[in-house]
Design an enzyme around this catalytic site. Sequence first.
Site, PDB file in Angstrom:
ATOM      1  CE  LYS A  35      -2.051  -1.042   3.822  1.00 39.93           C
ATOM      2  NZ  LYS A  35      -1.278  -2.400   4.333  1.00 39.93           N
ATOM      3  NE  ARG A 110      -4.750  -0.936   9.523  1.00 45.13           N
ATOM      4  CZ  ARG A 110      -3.255  -0.357   9.102  1.00 45.13           C
ATOM      5  NH1 ARG A 110      -3.137   0.751   8.328  1.00 45.13           N
ATOM      6  NH2 ARG A 110      -2.357  -0.903   9.545  1.00 45.13           N
ATOM      7  NE  ARG A 150       7.676  -2.774   5.950  1.00 46.63           N
ATOM      8  CZ  ARG A 150       6.497  -2.913   6.066  1.00 46.63           C
ATOM      9  NH1 ARG A 150       5.766  -2.321   5.119  1.00 46.63           N
ATOM     10  NH2 ARG A 150       5.947  -3.556   6.970  1.00 46.63           N
ATOM     11  NE  ARG A 183       6.554  -0.762   9.496  1.00 47.58           N
ATOM     12  CZ  ARG A 183       5.515  -0.691   8.806  1.00 47.58           C
ATOM     13  NH1 ARG A 183       5.554  -0.155   7.595  1.00 47.58           N
ATOM     14  NH2 ARG A 183       4.347  -1.091   9.462  1.00 47.58           N
ATOM     15  NE  ARG A 194       2.146  -4.757  11.017  1.00 44.93           N
ATOM     16  CZ  ARG A 194       3.132  -4.825  10.291  1.00 44.93           C
ATOM     17  NH1 ARG A 194       4.194  -5.330  10.686  1.00 44.93           N
ATOM     18  NH2 ARG A 194       2.946  -4.121   9.213  1.00 44.93           N
TER      19      ARG A 194
HETATM   20  P1  AP5 Z   1       4.741  -1.569   1.884  1.00 48.41           P
HETATM   21  O1  AP5 Z   1       4.603  -0.677   0.606  1.00 48.41           O
HETATM   22  O2  AP5 Z   1       5.549  -1.006   2.735  1.00 48.41           O
HETATM   23  O3  AP5 Z   1       3.435  -2.321   2.203  1.00 48.41           O
HETATM   24  P2  AP5 Z   1       2.237  -1.802   3.060  1.00 48.41           P
HETATM   25  O4  AP5 Z   1       1.044  -2.391   2.637  1.00 48.41           O
HETATM   26  O5  AP5 Z   1       2.377  -0.202   2.998  1.00 48.41           O
HETATM   27  O6  AP5 Z   1       2.764  -2.446   4.504  1.00 48.41           O
HETATM   28  P3  AP5 Z   1       2.648  -1.751   5.945  1.00 48.41           P
HETATM   29  O7  AP5 Z   1       3.369  -2.890   6.732  1.00 48.41           O
HETATM   30  O8  AP5 Z   1       3.052  -0.438   6.049  1.00 48.41           O
HETATM   31  O9  AP5 Z   1       0.975  -1.652   6.187  1.00 48.41           O
HETATM   32  P4  AP5 Z   1       0.326  -1.910   7.535  1.00 48.41           P
HETATM   33  O10 AP5 Z   1      -1.171  -1.370   7.124  1.00 48.41           O
HETATM   34  O11 AP5 Z   1       0.524  -3.106   8.298  1.00 48.41           O
HETATM   35  O12 AP5 Z   1       1.130  -0.762   8.456  1.00 48.41           O
HETATM   36  P5  AP5 Z   1       0.962   0.638   8.636  1.00 48.41           P
HETATM   37  O13 AP5 Z   1       2.099   1.487   8.412  1.00 48.41           O
HETATM   38  O14 AP5 Z   1      -0.136   1.435   7.802  1.00 48.41           O
HETATM   39  O15 AP5 Z   1       5.550  -2.946   0.743  1.00 48.41           O
HETATM   40  C1  AP5 Z   1       5.873  -3.948   1.818  1.00 48.41           C
HETATM   41  C2  AP5 Z   1       7.244  -4.239   1.430  1.00 48.41           C
HETATM   42  O16 AP5 Z   1       7.217  -5.118   0.024  1.00 48.41           O
HETATM   43  C3  AP5 Z   1       8.477  -3.292   1.129  1.00 48.41           C
HETATM   44  O17 AP5 Z   1       9.503  -3.777   1.291  1.00 48.41           O
HETATM   45  C4  AP5 Z   1       8.275  -2.978  -0.253  1.00 48.41           C
HETATM   46  O18 AP5 Z   1       9.616  -2.487  -0.924  1.00 48.41           O
HETATM   47  C5  AP5 Z   1       7.912  -4.433  -0.895  1.00 48.41           C
HETATM   48  N1  AP5 Z   1       7.062  -4.423  -2.161  1.00 48.41           N
HETATM   49  C6  AP5 Z   1       6.095  -3.342  -2.261  1.00 48.41           C
HETATM   50  N2  AP5 Z   1       5.547  -3.727  -3.546  1.00 48.41           N
HETATM   51  C7  AP5 Z   1       5.927  -4.648  -3.897  1.00 48.41           C
HETATM   52  C8  AP5 Z   1       5.974  -5.565  -5.207  1.00 48.41           C
HETATM   53  N3  AP5 Z   1       5.087  -5.343  -6.029  1.00 48.41           N
HETATM   54  N4  AP5 Z   1       6.698  -6.465  -5.374  1.00 48.41           N
HETATM   55  C9  AP5 Z   1       7.954  -7.031  -4.643  1.00 48.41           C
HETATM   56  N5  AP5 Z   1       7.906  -6.094  -3.584  1.00 48.41           N
HETATM   57  C10 AP5 Z   1       7.089  -5.055  -3.133  1.00 48.41           C
HETATM   58  O19 AP5 Z   1       0.575   0.721   9.938  1.00 48.41           O
HETATM   59  C11 AP5 Z   1       1.533   0.557  11.189  1.00 48.41           C
HETATM   60  C12 AP5 Z   1       0.697   0.708  12.490  1.00 48.41           C
HETATM   61  O20 AP5 Z   1       0.157   1.784  12.675  1.00 48.41           O
HETATM   62  C13 AP5 Z   1      -0.700  -0.400  12.584  1.00 48.41           C
HETATM   63  O21 AP5 Z   1      -0.367  -1.705  12.959  1.00 48.41           O
HETATM   64  C14 AP5 Z   1      -1.381   0.251  13.533  1.00 48.41           C
HETATM   65  O22 AP5 Z   1      -0.979   0.130  14.974  1.00 48.41           O
HETATM   66  C15 AP5 Z   1      -1.112   1.881  13.221  1.00 48.41           C
HETATM   67  N6  AP5 Z   1      -2.240   2.374  12.477  1.00 48.41           N
HETATM   68  C16 AP5 Z   1      -1.971   2.775  10.995  1.00 48.41           C
HETATM   69  N7  AP5 Z   1      -3.115   3.315  10.450  1.00 48.41           N
HETATM   70  C17 AP5 Z   1      -4.010   3.014  11.717  1.00 48.41           C
HETATM   71  C18 AP5 Z   1      -5.484   3.091  11.518  1.00 48.41           C
HETATM   72  N8  AP5 Z   1      -6.282   3.852  10.311  1.00 48.41           N
HETATM   73  N9  AP5 Z   1      -6.085   3.086  12.704  1.00 48.41           N
HETATM   74  C19 AP5 Z   1      -5.476   2.497  13.770  1.00 48.41           C
HETATM   75  N10 AP5 Z   1      -4.324   2.143  13.773  1.00 48.41           N
HETATM   76  C20 AP5 Z   1      -3.455   2.557  12.930  1.00 48.41           C
END
Ligand code: AP5
Length: 249
Positions: A35, A110, A150, A183, A194
């Site tokens: 994402k 979320r 990552r 991270r 998660r």
């Molecule tokens: P990446 O693009 O980093 O993936 P992502 O989907 O953004 O993964 P996240 O782990 O950041 O999502 P998440 O929803 O768990 O965490 P968030 O930061 O939102 O890609 C992943 C890897 O794959 C990278 O190494 C990239 O290079 C690689 N890659 C990408 N595309 C590729 C492809 N096509 N082919 C090969 N490799 C590829 O949230 C973190 C925490 O914050 C949550 O757990 C929660 O505690 C809190 N939080 C955030 N938002 C909320 C909310 N709305 N409400 C409550 N708590 C929240």
Amino acid sequence: MDKLLESIDLILQCTTSQRNNPGAVLLLGAPGVGKGTQADLQARLWDIPKISTGEILRTNVASRTALGLQADRIMKSGGLVPDQIVTEMVTNRLEFSDTVTGFILDGFPRNIRQAQWLDQYLCTHRKGEIPAIVYMCMDYGQILQRVAYRRVCPLCKTVYNTLFMPPKQIGRCDKDNHELEQRSDDTVEVLEERLRVFRRETEPLVQYYRDHSNVIEIDAGQSSSLVTKDIVSGLTEFRSALGNGSLNK
Ligand code: AP5
């Protein structure tokens, strides 16, 4: 690269109003599906800001703000930060004038409560605008590799993957040469939590949005440029269906 150029071509083929006004875009998907990576690329392609709740929270944690101190423990355990904190963050960011023609929400909503809050927000602040919902799907098996390998630049936030999207120099950011980090929530144990939270809280959102509007489903297991191209095509079709009133509601 060719696929990225095709994506740009697709955008250039859009009508002027679509191109200048891609509107609200929500990226939904499990942890690690890409994402954040796609939010960055799409934001640049459409020239709109990306709003990543995870990134805003991590910045607060790193700067040890009151909000960051509250969120840190929850994020490290893989849980969700309270809705009130996150909706306030989103409200503050949406007030910036750069969101007028559109924005990409990465990681928000979320859960159903956050989605209902957003519906209300779009109703009162954006004339009931219908957001484009992009659901990025991938086998759970692939997620582990994406998350385990990552690495992130703490300075400019660029995301790499040492297997699939490596930096030019091992362990260093291509943009500012800063040392890359892992991270704190990218451990197997926290990832499992998660994923549990995702299945319980976030996956039901897909049906919620299917009931209200169209959901653009994307195979996130493809190469990054193919995913980018599919999202651009999906958004283009969505906006034109909305424009000519043929959106299947
Ligand atoms: P990446 O693009 O980093 O993936 P992502 O989907 O953004 O993964 P996240 O782990 O950041 O999502 P998440 O929803 O768990 O965490 P968030 O930061 O939102 O890609 C992943 C890897 O794959 C990278 O190494 C990239 O290079 C690689 N890659 C990408 N595309 C590729 C492809 N096509 N082919 C090969 N490799 C590829 O949230 C973190 C925490 O914050 C949550 O757990 C929660 O505690 C809190 N939080 C955030 N938002 C909320 C909310 N709305 N409400 C409550 N708590 C929240």
